[in-house]
Design a protein around this motif. Structure first.
Motif, short mmCIF file in Angstrom:
data_model
loop_
_atom_site.label_atom_id
_atom_site.label_comp_id
_atom_site.label_asym_id
_atom_site.label_seq_id
_atom_site.Cartn_x
_atom_site.Cartn_y
_atom_site.Cartn_z
N VAL A 27 0.84 -1.19 0.00
CA VAL A 27 0.00 0.00 0.00
C VAL A 27 0.88 1.25 0.00
CG1 VAL A 27 -1.70 1.34 1.31
CG2 VAL A 27 -1.91 -1.15 1.15
N GLY A 28 0.60 2.14 -0.92
CA GLY A 28 1.36 3.39 -0.99
C GLY A 28 2.67 3.30 -1.74
N LYS A 29 3.00 2.11 -2.27
CA LYS A 29 4.24 1.95 -3.04
C LYS A 29 3.90 1.34 -4.40
CE LYS A 29 7.40 1.48 0.89
NZ LYS A 29 8.46 0.65 1.53
N PRO A 30 3.51 2.18 -5.36
CA PRO A 30 3.06 1.69 -6.67
C PRO A 30 4.18 1.02 -7.45
CG PRO A 30 2.42 3.99 -6.32
CD PRO A 30 3.43 3.64 -5.26
N PHE A 31 3.77 0.13 -8.34
CA PHE A 31 4.68 -0.40 -9.36
C PHE A 31 4.50 0.48 -10.59
CE2 PHE A 31 5.41 -2.63 -13.28
CZ PHE A 31 6.60 -3.30 -13.07
N TYR A 32 5.61 0.93 -11.17
CA TYR A 32 5.55 1.76 -12.37
C TYR A 32 6.50 1.19 -13.41
CZ TYR A 32 5.78 5.78 -15.49
OH TYR A 32 5.73 6.59 -16.59
N GLY A 33 6.00 0.98 -14.61
CA GLY A 33 6.82 0.43 -15.68
C GLY A 33 6.70 1.23 -16.96
N TYR A 194 -2.79 -6.82 -27.89
CA TYR A 194 -1.50 -6.12 -27.87
C TYR A 194 -0.46 -6.97 -27.17
CZ TYR A 194 -3.01 -4.39 -23.19
OH TYR A 194 -3.46 -4.27 -21.89
N GLU A 195 0.79 -6.74 -27.56
CA GLU A 195 1.89 -7.45 -26.94
C GLU A 195 3.12 -6.55 -26.93
OE1 GLU A 195 3.98 -10.25 -30.09
OE2 GLU A 195 1.82 -10.68 -30.00
N GLY A 196 3.94 -6.73 -25.90
CA GLY A 196 5.15 -5.91 -25.80
C GLY A 196 5.92 -6.22 -24.56
N GLU A 197 6.74 -5.27 -24.13
CA GLU A 197 7.60 -5.48 -22.97
C GLU A 197 7.80 -4.15 -22.22
OE1 GLU A 197 11.98 -5.20 -25.10
OE2 GLU A 197 10.92 -7.14 -25.11
N PHE A 198 8.16 -4.26 -20.94
CA PHE A 198 8.38 -3.06 -20.15
C PHE A 198 9.32 -3.37 -19.00
CE2 PHE A 198 4.60 -5.24 -18.62
CZ PHE A 198 4.72 -5.25 -17.25
N LYS A 199 9.96 -2.32 -18.52
CA LYS A 199 10.88 -2.41 -17.38
C LYS A 199 10.33 -1.59 -16.22
CE LYS A 199 15.27 -2.91 -19.95
NZ LYS A 199 15.88 -4.02 -19.23
N GLU A 200 10.60 -2.06 -15.01
CA GLU A 200 10.20 -1.28 -13.84
C GLU A 200 11.05 -0.02 -13.75
OE1 GLU A 200 9.51 -1.68 -9.01
OE2 GLU A 200 10.57 -3.29 -10.09
N GLN A 201 10.39 1.07 -13.42
CA GLN A 201 11.06 2.35 -13.21
C GLN A 201 10.77 2.82 -11.78
OE1 GLN A 201 13.01 3.67 -15.66
NE2 GLN A 201 12.46 1.92 -16.95
N HIS A 202 11.76 3.29 -11.09
CA HIS A 202 11.57 3.74 -9.72
C HIS A 202 11.34 5.25 -9.72
CE1 HIS A 202 12.58 -0.18 -8.03
NE2 HIS A 202 13.55 -0.24 -8.94
N ILE A 203 10.17 5.65 -9.25
CA ILE A 203 9.80 7.06 -9.24
C ILE A 203 9.52 7.55 -7.83
CG2 ILE A 203 8.87 7.01 -11.60
CD1 ILE A 203 6.10 6.73 -10.41
#
Length: 203
Positions: A27-33, A194-203
């Motif tokens: 809670v309060g710590k989102p995942f962002y990619g 849709y298909e693709g890829e992503f990396k986690e980004q720390h914000i």
């Protein structure tokens, strides 16, 4: 414990370690990619008016293309009744316009499936079944669906429902998450994919 750990129980540990990290949302710590959809495809041309209507609810959209920049944000939060909800925000950055595909997920009372309210404001509801593949991927399949009109939820006949399949994996060679989504209907065929890829980004 997150809603996904509740649903998968001991199978959660069978996920690839990176997927375990991704779905252990505090809670309060989102995942962002951030990443790229290598391919986004819509269905038949006559579906375009329906897909355009979905834009209003940050749901479906009529655009398609290749190598489309993409972001995803998952935020776990506690509602006023104490229930844990995960807010999904997916954004697709086409050359001339940005489209969104948002949803709100909670767990049903018996913790057998995830309740998925799609669109913002909510327009559709779907049960979601989560499972783990033999390769350690996350697989999500849609179930019972309803149309939401204000405070009324109307069951959608099975022949009009969308069959949604989502599979997320982790590519160790590229150090990226991969995603493949198909939305189909028994009568009209493909609605969107849709298909693709992503990396986690720390914000």
């Amino acid at each position: 414990m997150t809603i996904y750990q509740h649903i998968l129980r001991e199978d959660f540990q069978k996920l690839h370690p990176k997927l375990q990290e991704r779905y252990t949302l505090q809670v309060g710590k989102p995942f962002y990619g951030e990443g790229t959809m290598s391919k986004i495809e819509r269905g038949a041309a006559w579906l375009v008016p329906l897909l355009k209507l979905g834009v209003r609810w940050k749901l479906l959209f009529p655009e398609s293309g290749n190598d489309i920049p993409f972001t995803i944000k998952n935020t776990s939060r506690i509602l006023s009744d104490g229930e844990v909800e995960v807010y999904w925000e997916r954004s697709f950055y086409f050359e001339k316009v940005t489209r969104n595909f948002n949803a709100f997920m909670t767990v049903d009372a018996n913790q057998e499936f995830v309740k998925d309210y799609l669109g913002e404001p909510n327009l559709f509801y779907s049960d979601l079944k989560f499972s783990v593949t033999s390769e350690g991927n996350m697989c999500i399949r849609s179930g019972v669906q309803r149309l939401i009109l204000r405070n009324i939820e109307i069951p959608i006949p099975s022949f009009l429902q969308a069959d949604v399949v989502v599979e997320e994996s982790y590519d160790e060679d590229k150090d990226t998450f991969t995603i493949n989504v198909t939305i189909q209907n028994k009568i009209v065929g493909r609605v969107m994919a849709y298909e693709g890829e992503f990396k986690e980004q720390h914000i």
